[in-house]
Design a protein around this motif. Sequence first.
Motif, short mmCIF file in Angstrom:
data_model
loop_
_atom_site.label_atom_id
_atom_site.label_comp_id
_atom_site.label_asym_id
_atom_site.label_seq_id
_atom_site.Cartn_x
_atom_site.Cartn_y
_atom_site.Cartn_z
N THR A 1 -6.17 -40.19 -14.74
CA THR A 1 -6.13 -41.58 -14.88
C THR A 1 -4.82 -42.22 -15.47
O THR A 1 -4.73 -43.44 -15.61
CB THR A 1 -7.24 -41.97 -15.70
N ASP A 2 -3.97 -41.29 -16.05
CA ASP A 2 -2.61 -41.65 -16.61
C ASP A 2 -2.04 -42.67 -15.62
O ASP A 2 -1.77 -42.33 -14.40
CB ASP A 2 -1.96 -40.53 -16.94
N GLY A 3 -1.62 -43.92 -16.12
CA GLY A 3 -0.91 -44.63 -15.47
C GLY A 3 -1.57 -45.65 -14.21
O GLY A 3 -1.03 -46.44 -13.61
N PHE A 4 -3.04 -45.43 -14.30
CA PHE A 4 -4.08 -46.25 -13.31
C PHE A 4 -3.71 -47.62 -13.37
O PHE A 4 -3.41 -48.29 -12.52
CB PHE A 4 -5.44 -45.79 -13.38
N LEU A 37 -11.69 -46.92 -11.51
CA LEU A 37 -11.36 -45.39 -11.15
C LEU A 37 -12.37 -44.69 -11.48
O LEU A 37 -12.72 -44.63 -12.68
CB LEU A 37 -10.10 -44.92 -11.60
N ALA A 38 -13.15 -43.83 -10.56
CA ALA A 38 -14.40 -43.07 -11.12
C ALA A 38 -14.50 -41.99 -9.91
O ALA A 38 -14.03 -42.12 -8.98
CB ALA A 38 -15.84 -44.12 -10.97
N GLU A 39 -15.30 -40.99 -10.63
CA GLU A 39 -15.49 -39.76 -9.79
C GLU A 39 -16.34 -40.33 -8.52
O GLU A 39 -17.02 -41.43 -8.53
CB GLU A 39 -16.07 -38.60 -10.49
N SER A 57 -13.57 -44.87 -1.03
CA SER A 57 -13.68 -46.10 -1.91
C SER A 57 -14.31 -47.14 -1.39
O SER A 57 -14.65 -47.29 -0.33
CB SER A 57 -12.36 -46.43 -2.49
N CYS A 58 -14.53 -48.46 -2.18
CA CYS A 58 -15.29 -49.57 -1.68
C CYS A 58 -14.94 -50.71 -2.39
O CYS A 58 -14.50 -50.58 -3.57
CB CYS A 58 -16.72 -49.10 -1.41
N GLN A 59 -15.37 -51.77 -1.89
CA GLN A 59 -15.33 -53.06 -2.62
C GLN A 59 -16.93 -53.37 -2.36
O GLN A 59 -17.40 -53.34 -1.10
CB GLN A 59 -14.45 -53.98 -2.26
N LEU A 66 -12.60 -47.46 -6.85
CA LEU A 66 -11.54 -46.38 -6.33
C LEU A 66 -12.12 -44.78 -6.52
O LEU A 66 -12.33 -44.61 -7.51
CB LEU A 66 -10.06 -46.74 -6.64
N ASN A 67 -12.07 -44.23 -5.55
CA ASN A 67 -12.38 -42.67 -5.78
C ASN A 67 -11.19 -41.99 -6.37
O ASN A 67 -10.06 -41.76 -5.97
CB ASN A 67 -12.56 -42.02 -4.32
N ALA A 68 -11.65 -41.23 -7.61
CA ALA A 68 -10.62 -40.37 -8.28
C ALA A 68 -9.92 -39.33 -7.57
O ALA A 68 -8.80 -39.13 -7.75
CB ALA A 68 -11.22 -39.97 -9.58
#
Length: 163
Positions: A1-4, A37-39, A57-59, A66-68
Motif C-alpha cells: 500500500t506504500d504510495g497508494f 484498497l483492500a484484499e 475492483s468495483c464501485q 480497488l483490489n490489492a
Amino acid sequence: TDGFEAVVRATLGDPRGWTGAGFEFLFEDDAPFAVVLAEGDVVDALCRPYDVGGRFSCQLGPVVALNADRWRTATPKWPGDLAGYRQMLVNHEVGHLLGQHHPIESCPGPGRPAPVMSRQSTELDRCRPNPWPLPWEIACAARHLEPLAPGYEANPVPQCGPP
C-alpha cells in the motif's frame, strides 16, 4: 500500500483525467465518497451484489473498492507498466462513481488507445492500454447525464458514447 494515496491523489488531480469534465476531487476525512484498497475478500463484501470473485475492483454507491492483488501486480492481460495500470484502475472505477459505464464498443480500432471505461484488465481487443479518459469520455462525463455514486445496476446502458 506504500504510495497508494499519492497515486490516487496524483491521478485524480491530473489534467488528463476527470478534472477535464469539471470534477474537483477533495481529500477530506468526512468526504461523502471513498477510494479504498483492500484484499479480495473485503472487496467482494464491499461490492455485493456485484460478483467480483476476489479478482476485480468495483464501485458501488459512495465506495470505490480497488483490489490489492491487482494493485500489486496488474493482470496478465495488461501489456503496459504497473504505474499505468494503477492510473487506469483509479480512473476506470472513479469513472463509474461519476456515472460512467463500460462503452458498447470496447476498442475503437486496432492500435488505438482503449477507452478508460472499457474493461482493459481483461479485454483490450487489440487496442493499446490507456490509463486516461479519451476526449469523448471527458465530454460524456461533463454532460452529467448519470447520477453520481450509482448503486447496483445489473446491465447498465451508456447514455453517451463516442462520436
